[in-house]
Design an enzyme around this catalytic site. Structure first.
Site, PDB file in Angstrom:
ATOM      1  N   HIS A 139       0.841  -1.193   0.000  1.00 41.16           N
ATOM      2  CA  HIS A 139       0.000   0.000   0.000  1.00 41.16           C
ATOM      3  C   HIS A 139       0.878   1.245   0.000  1.00 41.16           C
ATOM      4  CE1 HIS A 139      -2.083   3.199   2.380  1.00 41.16           C
ATOM      5  NE2 HIS A 139      -2.927   3.026   1.382  1.00 41.16           N
ATOM      6  N   ASP A 185      -4.892   4.004  -4.416  1.00 46.65           N
ATOM      7  CA  ASP A 185      -4.920   4.444  -3.031  1.00 46.65           C
ATOM      8  C   ASP A 185      -6.094   5.398  -2.807  1.00 46.65           C
ATOM      9  OD1 ASP A 185      -4.372   5.325  -0.442  1.00 46.65           O
ATOM     10  OD2 ASP A 185      -2.213   5.422  -0.806  1.00 46.65           O
ATOM     11  N   TYR A 226      10.206  12.811 -13.466  1.00 46.24           N
ATOM     12  CA  TYR A 226      11.333  11.872 -13.518  1.00 46.24           C
ATOM     13  C   TYR A 226      11.822  11.532 -12.114  1.00 46.24           C
ATOM     14  CZ  TYR A 226      11.812  12.808 -18.573  1.00 46.24           C
ATOM     15  OH  TYR A 226      11.613  12.924 -19.934  1.00 46.24           O
TER      16      TYR A 226
END
Length: 151
Positions: free
Chosen positions: A22, A69, A118
């Site tokens: 998670h 989530d 990035y």
């Protein structure tokens, strides 16, 4: 092959999804993303290719096993259009539709400037590169909790 698992999901992808916990992040990207370079810095440490899939197809397959989530305001991030932070390209709406359908709710997606994206990708658990030609097909999905019955 196994029952109930999308055939586009390789054993390696299923393995990575099972390893993730998670709050871990998964990058899915197009062929233009510097995925091999960045993947070396992820927790998994190597690139996973999902050849033959565009981004929406790959995301739908992945999200058939991995929830997003629900404890964070924006469980998905995407790269901003360089030079036009408010810019929109077709893949954004296509991915939004996949995310909303998979979750059965409107999913909030945040935007990140190219180099911030990035940096966030380097901190991800793993990177899956699709065959999508892009442009701007770069998304970070935050894994949610899988609600399982007690053993």
């Amino acid at each position: 092959m196994l029952k109930g698992i999308d055939q586009r999901l390789s054993a390696e992808i299923v393995h990575v999804l099972m390893l993730m916990g998670h709050g871990d992040d998964l990058v899915i990207c197009d062929v233009n993303h510097p995925a091999a370079t960045i993947a070396a810095q992820t927790s998994y440490g190597k690139l996973i290719d999902m050849a033959g899939c565009d981004l929406p197809t790959a995301a739908a397959a992945i999200l058939s096993l991995m929830p997003l989530d629900s404890f964070v305001p924006a469980p998905v991030a995407r790269m901003q259009v360089v030079g036009n932070p408010a810019g929109v390209v077709p893949i954004f709406a296509r991915m939004q539709a996949v995310l909303d359908r998979a979750e059965g709710r409107a999913v909030t997606m945040q935007t990140l400037e190219r180099f911030a994206f990035y940096d966030a990708a380097k901190a991800a658990f793993a990177i899956i590169r699709t065959a999508d030609s892009g442009p701007y097909g770069c998304f970070i999905l935050k894994k949610g909790v899988v609600d399982l019955p007690e053993l």
